[in-house]
Design an enzyme around this catalytic site. Structure first.
Site, short mmCIF file in Angstrom:
data_model
loop_
_atom_site.label_atom_id
_atom_site.label_comp_id
_atom_site.label_asym_id
_atom_site.label_seq_id
_atom_site.Cartn_x
_atom_site.Cartn_y
_atom_site.Cartn_z
N THR A 157 0.87 -1.17 0.00
CA THR A 157 0.00 0.00 0.00
C THR A 157 0.90 1.22 0.00
OG1 THR A 157 -1.58 -1.15 1.43
CG2 THR A 157 -1.74 1.23 1.44
N ARG A 185 -12.75 -8.38 -2.87
CA ARG A 185 -12.11 -8.32 -1.54
C ARG A 185 -11.70 -6.88 -1.21
NH1 ARG A 185 -6.80 -6.49 0.29
NH2 ARG A 185 -6.33 -7.58 2.23
N GLY A 187 -9.48 -4.70 1.64
CA GLY A 187 -8.58 -4.79 2.79
C GLY A 187 -8.88 -3.65 3.74
N ASP A 188 -7.87 -3.26 4.49
CA ASP A 188 -8.05 -2.19 5.48
C ASP A 188 -8.02 -0.79 4.88
OD1 ASP A 188 -5.37 -2.64 4.83
OD2 ASP A 188 -4.66 -1.84 6.75
N GLY A 211 -4.25 -6.51 5.65
CA GLY A 211 -5.38 -5.65 5.99
C GLY A 211 -6.46 -6.34 6.80
N1 ASP Z 1 -3.13 -3.43 3.69
C1 ASP Z 1 -3.33 -3.68 2.28
C2 ASP Z 1 -4.53 -4.54 2.09
O1 ASP Z 1 -4.74 -5.41 2.92
C3 ASP Z 1 -2.18 -4.30 1.61
C4 ASP Z 1 -0.82 -4.00 2.16
O2 ASP Z 1 -0.58 -2.93 2.65
O3 ASP Z 1 0.08 -4.84 2.06
O4 ASP Z 1 -5.19 -4.42 1.10
#
Ligand code: ASP
Length: 300
Positions: A157, A185, A187-188, A211
């Site tokens: 990210t 999907r 993520g966070d 995430g």
């Molecule tokens: N946090 C991000 C997600 O889960 C991916 C990452 O930062 O590695 O989509």
């Protein structure tokens, strides 16, 4: 008052511009948006925007969010297709809609109505990576590709936390998410309070890596809340790591927490010692140029 910008390693295309803009007195939301836009369009960043990884069907679905720490206004975009700059779509949403989150077709429709162009956001390099993954992993029934505790997918990210003059905070994040993820999907990153939270009264936090774990612990908001309750930035991050430690079952992936307190002190840590060592980027008043720093390891 200390002006500061913290970005993770993926933010290399944007940090220099961000620090200049801050020094020139730009508004923190503008700094965040511009720093992230530069990253989204950089094909060498393989986890965000144009250079990022598509989902299991080879379709790019991007996530981003942005937050104003003075007003606690937020905007998040999830699984948007065909738009190069989800961070700017989120920014536009702050100004034009009463909503705080748009996903999929609705997010794309909003972007097009605002004048964003529909583009092919899957870079040829990313398409090649997908084709290789597909030849080794693809199954018609996508649920046969994933296992509940399987963390073999890689992701990344870009995050940006900004503290401007007079203590105004803004933050933003953008990602293509988990490489070759199940379609839809999230993520966070587009979940305010999980991947991003800023409140100018206390500070800001953003998360990267798995995430799912940041969502399960409402991690970014928790870290800001620990600072609100009086923890130092280091202790607030350690508390966040402790929350991660409480997770049982499921996939327990690496999480990195980036935090900036109201005075401009930062602390960045990850939970698991194994795995790739990561660096992050900081510019603060008094530095000629941004610096690369090593993340700390906290096993609370
Ligand atoms: N946090 C991000 C997600 O889960 C991916 C990452 O930062 O590695 O989509």
């Amino acid at each position: 008052m200390q002006r500061t910008v913290v970005m993770n390693a993926e933010g290399w295309p944007g940090i220099e511009t961000a620090s200049k803009m801050l020094q020139e007195g730009a508004a923190p939301l503008d700094v965040v948006e511009q720093a992230i836009r530069l990253t989204e369009q950089e094909v060498q960043v393989t986890t965000v925007g144009f250079g990022g990884a598509p989902n299991a069907l080879g379709v790019m679905q991007l996530d981003a969010s942005i937050m104003n720490g003075d007003t606690i206004e937020t905007a998040a975009i999830g699984a948007i297709e065909g738009i190069m700059h989800p961070i700017s779509v989120a920014r536009e949403m702050l100004k034009r809609l009463p909503h705080v989150m748009l996903v999929g077709e609705g997010a794309q429709r909003f972007a097009l109505e605002c004048g964003f162009k529909k583009e092919d956001v899957l870079a040829p390099e990313a398409k090649k990576r997908y084709e290789l993954w597909k030849s080794q992993n693809f199954k018609e029934k996508l649920i046969d590709i994933f296992k509940a505790n399987d963390g073999s997918g890689s992701h990344g990210t870009v995050i940006s936390l900004v503290r401007a003059q007079h203590g105004s905070f803004a933050g933003g994040v953008s990602t293509s998410g988990w490489d070759f993820k199940f379609p839809g999907r999230l993520g966070d990153s587009p979940i305010i309070g999980a991947g991003l939270y800023v409140d100018s009264r206390y500070g800001g936090a953003a998360c990267t890596h798995c995430g799912e774990n940041a969502i399960r612990t409402s991690l970014a908001r928790s870290v800001v809340l620990y600072m609100k309750k009086g923890a130092t930035v280091r202790d607030a991050v350690a508390e966040g790591m402790d929350d991660l430690k409480g997770l049982k079952g499921g996939y327990q992936g690496q999480v990195v927490i980036y935090a900036l307190d109201k005075a401009g002190n930062h602390f960045v840590a990850r939970r698991f010692k194994e795995g790739k060592m990561c660096q992050y980027l900081v510019w603060s008043d008094g530095m000629d140029r941004f610096r690369k720093m090593d993340t700390n390891y906290v096993d609370a």
